[in-house]
Write an enzyme that holds these catalytic residues in place. Structure first.
Site, PDB file in Angstrom:
ATOM      1  CB  ALA A  65      -0.880  -0.015   1.238  1.00 37.84           C
ATOM      2  N   GLY A 109       0.621  -5.138   0.873  1.00 43.07           N
ATOM      3  CA  GLY A 109      -0.585  -5.236   0.047  1.00 43.07           C
ATOM      4  C   GLY A 109      -0.300  -5.843  -1.319  1.00 43.07           C
ATOM      5  CD  GLU A 112      -1.992  -7.916   2.882  1.00 48.07           C
ATOM      6  OE1 GLU A 112      -1.727  -6.730   2.568  1.00 48.07           O
ATOM      7  OE2 GLU A 112      -2.522  -8.221   3.957  1.00 48.07           O
ATOM      8  CD  GLU A 132       1.890  -5.610   5.616  1.00 50.00           C
ATOM      9  OE1 GLU A 132       2.723  -6.503   5.896  1.00 50.00           O
ATOM     10  OE2 GLU A 132       1.040  -5.727   4.716  1.00 50.00           O
TER      11      GLU A 132
HETATM   12  N1  CO8 Z   1       4.577   3.247  -0.645  1.00 51.90           N
HETATM   13  C1  CO8 Z   1       4.960   4.437  -1.196  1.00 51.90           C
HETATM   14  N2  CO8 Z   1       6.106   4.588  -1.911  1.00 51.90           N
HETATM   15  C2  CO8 Z   1       6.903   3.505  -2.046  1.00 51.90           C
HETATM   16  C3  CO8 Z   1       6.574   2.252  -1.498  1.00 51.90           C
HETATM   17  C4  CO8 Z   1       5.329   2.139  -0.775  1.00 51.90           C
HETATM   18  N3  CO8 Z   1       4.895   0.970  -0.255  1.00 51.90           N
HETATM   19  N4  CO8 Z   1       7.553   1.379  -1.789  1.00 51.90           N
HETATM   20  C5  CO8 Z   1       8.478   2.067  -2.518  1.00 51.90           C
HETATM   21  N5  CO8 Z   1       8.083   3.340  -2.669  1.00 51.90           N
HETATM   22  C6  CO8 Z   1       8.795   4.425  -3.370  1.00 51.90           C
HETATM   23  C7  CO8 Z   1      10.003   4.904  -2.575  1.00 51.90           C
HETATM   24  O1  CO8 Z   1       9.610   5.826  -1.574  1.00 51.90           O
HETATM   25  C8  CO8 Z   1      10.853   5.518  -3.668  1.00 51.90           C
HETATM   26  O2  CO8 Z   1      10.315   6.768  -4.003  1.00 51.90           O
HETATM   27  P1  CO8 Z   1      11.317   8.068  -4.119  1.00 51.90           P
HETATM   28  O3  CO8 Z   1      12.225   7.708  -5.267  1.00 51.90           O
HETATM   29  O4  CO8 Z   1      10.370   9.180  -4.399  1.00 51.90           O
HETATM   30  O5  CO8 Z   1      12.035   8.156  -2.817  1.00 51.90           O
HETATM   31  C9  CO8 Z   1      10.590   4.591  -4.864  1.00 51.90           C
HETATM   32  O6  CO8 Z   1       9.353   3.913  -4.579  1.00 51.90           O
HETATM   33  C10 CO8 Z   1      11.675   3.534  -5.038  1.00 51.90           C
HETATM   34  O7  CO8 Z   1      11.817   2.863  -3.828  1.00 51.90           O
HETATM   35  P2  CO8 Z   1      13.239   2.681  -3.069  1.00 51.90           P
HETATM   36  O8  CO8 Z   1      14.158   3.811  -3.388  1.00 51.90           O
HETATM   37  O9  CO8 Z   1      12.966   2.420  -1.616  1.00 51.90           O
HETATM   38  O10 CO8 Z   1      13.756   1.353  -3.812  1.00 51.90           O
HETATM   39  P3  CO8 Z   1      14.755   0.267  -3.240  1.00 51.90           P
HETATM   40  O11 CO8 Z   1      15.074  -0.609  -4.403  1.00 51.90           O
HETATM   41  O12 CO8 Z   1      15.879   0.901  -2.493  1.00 51.90           O
HETATM   42  O13 CO8 Z   1      13.903  -0.578  -2.142  1.00 51.90           O
HETATM   43  C11 CO8 Z   1      11.937  -1.760  -1.341  1.00 51.90           C
HETATM   44  C12 CO8 Z   1      12.812  -1.339  -2.575  1.00 51.90           C
HETATM   45  C13 CO8 Z   1      12.734  -2.725  -0.463  1.00 51.90           C
HETATM   46  C14 CO8 Z   1      10.713  -2.436  -1.886  1.00 51.90           C
HETATM   47  C15 CO8 Z   1      11.584  -0.504  -0.513  1.00 51.90           C
HETATM   48  O14 CO8 Z   1      11.048   0.480  -1.387  1.00 51.90           O
HETATM   49  C16 CO8 Z   1      10.549  -0.765   0.550  1.00 51.90           C
HETATM   50  O15 CO8 Z   1      10.872  -1.287   1.592  1.00 51.90           O
HETATM   51  N6  CO8 Z   1       9.277  -0.368   0.311  1.00 51.90           N
HETATM   52  C17 CO8 Z   1       8.215  -0.465   1.267  1.00 51.90           C
HETATM   53  C18 CO8 Z   1       7.730  -1.900   1.419  1.00 51.90           C
HETATM   54  C19 CO8 Z   1       6.649  -1.983   2.472  1.00 51.90           C
HETATM   55  O16 CO8 Z   1       6.849  -1.686   3.630  1.00 51.90           O
HETATM   56  N7  CO8 Z   1       5.426  -2.415   2.072  1.00 51.90           N
HETATM   57  C20 CO8 Z   1       4.303  -2.528   2.951  1.00 51.90           C
HETATM   58  C21 CO8 Z   1       3.448  -1.293   2.890  1.00 51.90           C
HETATM   59  S1  CO8 Z   1       2.086  -1.301   4.058  1.00 51.90           S
HETATM   60  C22 CO8 Z   1       0.918  -2.306   3.321  1.00 51.90           C
HETATM   61  O17 CO8 Z   1       1.106  -2.775   2.248  1.00 51.90           O
HETATM   62  C23 CO8 Z   1      -0.338  -2.544   4.061  1.00 51.90           C
HETATM   63  C24 CO8 Z   1      -1.372  -3.151   3.152  1.00 51.90           C
HETATM   64  C25 CO8 Z   1      -2.666  -3.345   3.853  1.00 51.90           C
HETATM   65  C26 CO8 Z   1      -3.661  -2.303   3.496  1.00 51.90           C
HETATM   66  C27 CO8 Z   1      -4.818  -2.522   4.384  1.00 51.90           C
HETATM   67  C28 CO8 Z   1      -6.035  -1.741   4.039  1.00 51.90           C
HETATM   68  C29 CO8 Z   1      -7.193  -2.186   4.864  1.00 51.90           C
END
Ligand code: CO8
Length: 258
Positions: A65, A109, A112, A132
């Protein structure tokens, strides 16, 4: 319909829906999730579509998400807005077969969403995770429920509590995915599987999907009865007559979805 966060193409009766927010690794923003629900609903209703493939990019199926969008929301916001609830309901109600073709990150997400599809084919660079816990929350659309049914309690606990990622080999070993293929073959493999499904009786495919999904919702005895009755019911279709006659006559069946 024109989408801003998706690319949708229909070829050979297969709708290929590609998540397209490369700047955010296909993070599931409100807009993306509502466009995805609309695209899924449209594909389900389109008589030309017999199977759906959902994919992302080579780097990410979806990294979860959209954290930046969610960060400032309050409990009252997510409760009263029912964050993702109505859209997820739409995606879960699709009756046509849906294949997830996952390359790169399928996190939170994203993992999921892949699990909401009927089966997952992944590239050898795929990484699945429910990280998460690192954000001070837990999975919200199936990461504690579906993942546990896929991979068992121990691995589901490990992934939800430590936030560690599972690679493609472990995902296949654990039953999370049905096939692993080299990254450059992922779409060919998924589209090939989808075209194969599209060549079958759409009625039998729909009923098979319902019956397998029923196994998650009921006891074995009830599930077996449901399956047997569904099997019996298919004898009311022309496709059953055609399929069995074609076998006896040593020819390809020509299913007409009747
Ligand atoms: N949300 C928003 N932006 C994101 C996300 C995300 N989940 N993941 C990556 N991005 C963005 C980064 O902020 C970055 O943007 P910018 O260049 O503007 O800084 C761009 O994408 C590239 O990402 P990275 O520079 O971080 O790329 P890396 O190759 O270094 O790392 C990763 C890749 C490991 C995937 C890293 O981006 C990461 O850890 N991302 C987050 C993963 C995460 O925590 N996911 C869980 C999110 S919470 C969730 O999914 C809950 C779902 C349930 C919803 C329930 C509703 C009821």
């Amino acid at each position: 319909m024109a989408y801003q966060t998706l690319i949708v193409e229909i070829t050979d009766h297969v709708a290929l829906i590609r998540l397209n927010r490369p700047e955010a690794l296909n993070a599931l923003s409100g807009q993306l999730v509502s466009e995805l629900a609309a695209a899924m609903k449209a594909a389900d209703a389109d008589a030309d579509v017999r199977c759906i493939v959902l994919t992302g990019s080579e780097k990410a199926f979806a990294a979860g998400a959209d954290i930046k969008e969610m960060a400032s929301k309050s409990y009252v916001d997510v409760l009263t807005g029912d964050l993702f609830g109505p859209e997820i309901e739409v995606i879960q109600r699709v009756r046509k077969p849906v294949i997830a073709a996952v390359a790169g990150y399928a996190l939170g997400g994203g993992c999921e969403l892949a699990m909401m599809c009927d089966f997952i084919i992944c590239a050898d660079n795929a990484k699945f995770g429910q990280p998460e816990i690192n954000l001070g929350v837990i999975a919200g659309i199936g990461g504690t429920q579906r993942l546990t049914r896929f991979v068992g309690k121990s691995k589901a606990m490990d992934m939800n509590l430590t936030g560690r990622f599972m690679d493609a080999a472990e995902a296949e070993r654990s039953g999370l995915v049905s096939r692993v293929v080299p990254a450059d073959k992922l779409l060919d493999e998924a589209m090939g599987a989808a075209k194969k499904i599209a060549s079958k009786s759409a009625i039998a495919a729909m009923v098979a999907k319902e019956a397998v999904n029923r196994s998650y919702e009921t006891t074995l005895r009830e599930g077996l009865l449901y399956e047997r009755r569904a099997f019996h019911a298919l004898f009311a279709t022309e496709d059953q007559k055609e399929g069995m006659s074609a076998f006896a006559e040593k020819r390809e069946a020509q299913f007409r979805d009747r």
